[in-house]
Design a protein around this motif. Structure first.
Motif, short mmCIF file in Angstrom:
data_model
loop_
_atom_site.label_atom_id
_atom_site.label_comp_id
_atom_site.label_asym_id
_atom_site.label_seq_id
_atom_site.Cartn_x
_atom_site.Cartn_y
_atom_site.Cartn_z
N UNK A 40 1.53 9.00 5.44
CA UNK A 40 2.82 8.36 5.18
C UNK A 40 3.51 8.94 3.95
N UNK A 41 2.72 9.32 2.93
CA UNK A 41 3.37 9.83 1.72
C UNK A 41 2.40 10.31 0.66
N UNK A 42 1.27 10.88 1.11
CA UNK A 42 0.25 11.36 0.16
C UNK A 42 -0.14 10.27 -0.82
N UNK A 62 9.56 10.89 -2.89
CA UNK A 62 9.30 12.15 -2.20
C UNK A 62 7.87 12.33 -1.76
N UNK A 63 6.99 11.42 -2.17
CA UNK A 63 5.59 11.52 -1.78
C UNK A 63 4.69 11.64 -2.99
N UNK A 64 3.49 11.09 -2.87
CA UNK A 64 2.53 11.11 -3.96
C UNK A 64 2.53 9.78 -4.68
N UNK A 65 1.36 9.17 -4.75
CA UNK A 65 1.25 7.89 -5.43
C UNK A 65 -0.09 7.25 -5.18
N UNK A 66 -0.25 6.05 -5.74
CA UNK A 66 -1.52 5.33 -5.66
C UNK A 66 -1.27 3.90 -5.22
N UNK A 88 5.90 -1.11 1.88
CA UNK A 88 6.89 -0.94 0.82
C UNK A 88 7.30 0.53 0.69
N UNK A 89 6.32 1.41 0.75
CA UNK A 89 6.64 2.84 0.60
C UNK A 89 7.54 3.32 1.73
N UNK A 90 7.22 2.94 2.95
CA UNK A 90 7.97 3.41 4.11
C UNK A 90 9.35 2.76 4.20
N UNK A 91 9.42 1.46 3.93
CA UNK A 91 10.65 0.70 4.16
C UNK A 91 11.58 0.66 2.96
N UNK A 92 11.02 0.76 1.76
CA UNK A 92 11.82 0.51 0.54
C UNK A 92 11.68 1.66 -0.45
N UNK A 93 12.02 2.87 -0.05
CA UNK A 93 11.85 4.02 -0.95
C UNK A 93 12.79 3.97 -2.14
N UNK A 94 12.26 4.25 -3.30
CA UNK A 94 13.04 4.38 -4.53
C UNK A 94 12.50 5.59 -5.28
N UNK A 95 13.27 6.15 -6.20
CA UNK A 95 12.76 7.32 -6.94
C UNK A 95 11.41 7.05 -7.60
N UNK A 96 11.22 5.83 -8.10
CA UNK A 96 9.93 5.47 -8.69
C UNK A 96 9.59 4.06 -8.21
N UNK A 97 8.74 3.98 -7.21
CA UNK A 97 8.37 2.70 -6.60
C UNK A 97 7.21 2.07 -7.36
#
Length: 265
Positions: A40-42, A62-66, A88-97
């Protein structure tokens, strides 16, 4: 309270199905959340290190997170938490989630907000329609049945009940109450009666438990239709089935109603 619209509900479910379609899932044990989170986003999944919430996601759009998950005695609780954060990552993307989630967020299914959206996504990701219907086919509704389904799919009982009511052809409804107050209700597509609001009826199994008159029934029991259904408010002759349980994680009472027999004249 503003209700989440059906168009948005469908979009949340479709987003979850889109992820599952990448893996050709055909059984509950094939839903590998670590693999799905990475695709979904690394996103990496880590356990422990939380004290004030059950789940946290910190990620870049843009991808990458924990995704961090609080250790729990319930595998289903941990898996639902992970799926909620993926939502949240898929539906509510923000520059810094950055989201912290716990029982208040995981109890939101009916209101127009991002937590309800993430819950709906998570339920669809963990319990897609075709697998859920296969697991519940030709089995009478009860919270005991949904306990078994929750164990099979590795998710929470509340999420399992919501998903079951969404897809079953049985005449059932879910009601969630806080203390004596009914918060929201979700009927199945074939449940054609209006559920009363306000306070729990003292004649319901849930109302009896709140009043200290009886414990949770731990099974489907007969209850007066007037205790739950607006159309039968002044009718003491008809009955429905009810299975209610206090969920201490949420501090809420979950009631599953079932029209075992037709109430029509």
């Amino acid at each position: 309270m503003t209700i989440l619209g059906q168009t948005r509900i469908n979009a949340c479910r479709q987003a979850a199905r889109g992820l599952l379609d990448l893996f050709a899932v055909d059984a509950p044990d094939e839903i590998d959340l670590e693999t799905i989170a990475w695709r979904a986003g690394k996103l990496q999944i880590r356990y422990g290190g939380l004290s004030n919430c059950d789940g946290r996601i910190i990620a870049n759009a843009g991808g990458g997170g924990v995704i961090r998950v609080r250790h729990s005695s319930s595998v289903g609780r941990e898996r639902f938490t992970i799926a909620h954060e993926i939502g949240h990552f898929v539906l509510h993307p923000t520059p810094q989630l950055h989201r912290d989630d716990g029982p208040p967020q995981f109890a939101m299914w009916h209101n127009d907000g991002e937590e309800a959206e993430a819950n709906i996504f998570a339920a669809e990701l963990l319990m897609p329609e075709h697998l859920l219907l296969r697991a519940t086919k030709r089995r009478d509704p009860s919270l005991g049945l949904l306990d078994c389904v929750a164990d099979q799919f590795g998710t929470s009982v509340l999420a399992t009940t919501v998903q079951y009511v969404t897809y079953t052809s049985e005449q059932v409804a879910l009601v969630l109450s806080a203390g004596k107050t009914i918060q929201w209700a979700k009927p199945s597509r074939s449940f054609n009666y209006r559920i009363r609001g306000g306070e729990l009826s003292p004649d319901s199994a849930a109302g009896e438990r709140i009043a200290g008159k009886a414990p949770d029934p731990d099974r489907m029991v007969v209850t007066p239709a007037c205790a739950w259904l607006k159309q039968f408010e002044y009718d003491n002759e008809r009955d429905i089935m009810e299975d209610s349980r206090y969920l201490d994680y949420y501090d809420r009472t979950l009631s599953l109603l079932w029209l075992k027999e037709d109430l029509a004249d």
